[in-house]
Design a protein around this motif. Structure first.
Motif, mmCIF file in Angstrom:
data_model
loop_
_atom_site.group_PDB
_atom_site.id
_atom_site.type_symbol
_atom_site.label_atom_id
_atom_site.label_comp_id
_atom_site.label_asym_id
_atom_site.label_seq_id
_atom_site.Cartn_x
_atom_site.Cartn_y
_atom_site.Cartn_z
ATOM 1 N N ASP A 137 0.858 -1.185 0.000
ATOM 2 C CA ASP A 137 0.000 0.000 0.000
ATOM 3 C C ASP A 137 0.889 1.228 0.000
ATOM 4 N N MET A 138 0.718 2.080 -1.032
ATOM 5 C CA MET A 138 1.550 3.262 -1.185
ATOM 6 C C MET A 138 0.665 4.489 -1.352
ATOM 7 N N CYS A 139 1.043 5.556 -0.696
ATOM 8 C CA CYS A 139 0.373 6.835 -0.859
ATOM 9 C C CYS A 139 1.296 7.740 -1.667
ATOM 10 N N LEU A 140 0.791 8.248 -2.773
ATOM 11 C CA LEU A 140 1.519 9.185 -3.628
ATOM 12 C C LEU A 140 0.613 10.388 -3.832
ATOM 13 N N GLY A 141 1.059 11.561 -3.365
ATOM 14 C CA GLY A 141 0.176 12.720 -3.374
ATOM 15 C C GLY A 141 -0.959 12.462 -2.410
ATOM 16 N N HIS A 142 -2.183 12.597 -2.883
ATOM 17 C CA HIS A 142 -3.335 12.335 -1.999
ATOM 18 C C HIS A 142 -4.003 10.998 -2.311
ATOM 19 N N VAL A 143 -3.343 10.160 -3.122
ATOM 20 C CA VAL A 143 -3.948 8.902 -3.553
ATOM 21 C C VAL A 143 -3.227 7.705 -2.945
ATOM 22 N N GLN A 144 -3.990 6.871 -2.251
ATOM 23 C CA GLN A 144 -3.432 5.614 -1.724
ATOM 24 C C GLN A 144 -3.946 4.472 -2.572
ATOM 25 N N ARG A 145 -3.021 3.630 -3.012
ATOM 26 C CA ARG A 145 -3.393 2.457 -3.806
ATOM 27 C C ARG A 145 -2.464 1.298 -3.438
ATOM 28 N N ARG A 146 -2.940 0.098 -3.654
ATOM 29 C CA ARG A 146 -2.128 -1.109 -3.504
ATOM 30 C C ARG A 146 -1.441 -1.309 -4.847
ATOM 31 N N ARG A 147 -0.109 -1.310 -4.860
ATOM 32 C CA ARG A 147 0.654 -1.370 -6.101
ATOM 33 C C ARG A 147 1.702 -2.469 -6.036
ATOM 34 N N GLN A 148 2.117 -2.939 -7.209
ATOM 35 C CA GLN A 148 3.180 -3.929 -7.302
ATOM 36 C C GLN A 148 4.536 -3.234 -7.315
ATOM 37 N N PHE A 149 5.494 -3.854 -6.613
ATOM 38 C CA PHE A 149 6.869 -3.362 -6.581
ATOM 39 C C PHE A 149 7.819 -4.518 -6.845
#
Length: 161
Positions: free
Chosen positions: A124-136
Motif C-alpha cells: 500500500d503506497m500513498c503518492l500525493g493524496h492517492v493511496q493504492r495497492r501497487r506492485q513493486f
C-alpha cells in the motif's frame, strides 16, 4: 516572495498528506479534473510499516521498484514470502523492515541489456493524496539516489503526467 510562499505550501502539503491520502483511498480511476500533477521527484508513504521515502517518477518503467536490502525469502502458510529492509530516512544508519508475500517473479531488462529475475510484492503506497495497492519489484537500490522508483502503472488513472 513567491518561492517562500511555495516552500510554505509544500511544507503544509507534506504535513497534511497522510490525512489527505487516507481520505482518498480507493480503487476507481480518478476523473481527470481530480488528478494531481506530479514532479519527477515526490514523497511516497507506505502503510505497513509506516515510512515516508523520497521517490523518482519514471514513466519509462512499467512497474515500480523498491530498495530491498538484506532480502530473505521464507515460507508462511505454504506461500513464498520475502523480508527486506529499506534505509530509514529519519535515523541515519537504521533500517525499516518489510515482509510481504511474493505475487510473481518479474523478468527485468537492465540498462546493460541483461535480464534479471526479481520478486514482486504488493504494498500500500500513498503518492500525493492517492493511496493504492501497487506492485513493486524488489532490488538493492542502496547505490541509487532514491530508494523508490515509481513506474507508470502506479500513476496511471490517478495522476497527470
Amino acid at each position: 516572495m513567491f518561492f517562500s510562499t511555495l516552500g510554505a505550501l509544500r511544507v503544509m502539503l507534506a504535513v497534511a498528506a497522510p490525512a489527505l491520502c487516507a481520505a482518498a483511498a480507493g480503487a476507481e480511476p480518478l476523473p481527470p479534473a481530480q488528478r494531481e500533477v506530479l514532479g519527477w521527484v515526490e514523497y511516497v508513504e507506505f502503510r505497513e510499516p509506516r515510512v515516508r521515502l523520497k521517490a523518482k517518477l519514471d514513466t519509462g518503467a512499467t512497474t515500480s521498484s523498491l530498495n530491498a536490502m538484506n532480502l530473505r525469502r521464507f515460507k508462511r502458510g505454504g506461500r513464498s514470502w520475502v523480508r527486506f529492509d529499506v534505509l530509514d530516512p529519519d535515523r541515519r544508519g537504521e533500517h525499516v523492515s518489510f515482509a510481504a508475500p511474493i505475487v510473481r517473479m518479474a523478468r527485468i531488462r537492465r540498462h546493460d541489456g541483461q535480464f534479471q529475475e526479481r520478486p514482486v510484492v504488493y504494498l500500500d503506497m500513498c503518492l500525493g493524496h492517492v493511496q493504492r495497492r501497487r506492485q513493486f519489484t524488489l532490488i538493492d537500490r542502496s547505490d541509487f539516489n532514491y530508494q523508490v522508483l515509481v513506474g507508470r502503472n502506479s500513476v496511471s488513472y490517478t495522476h497527470l503526467r
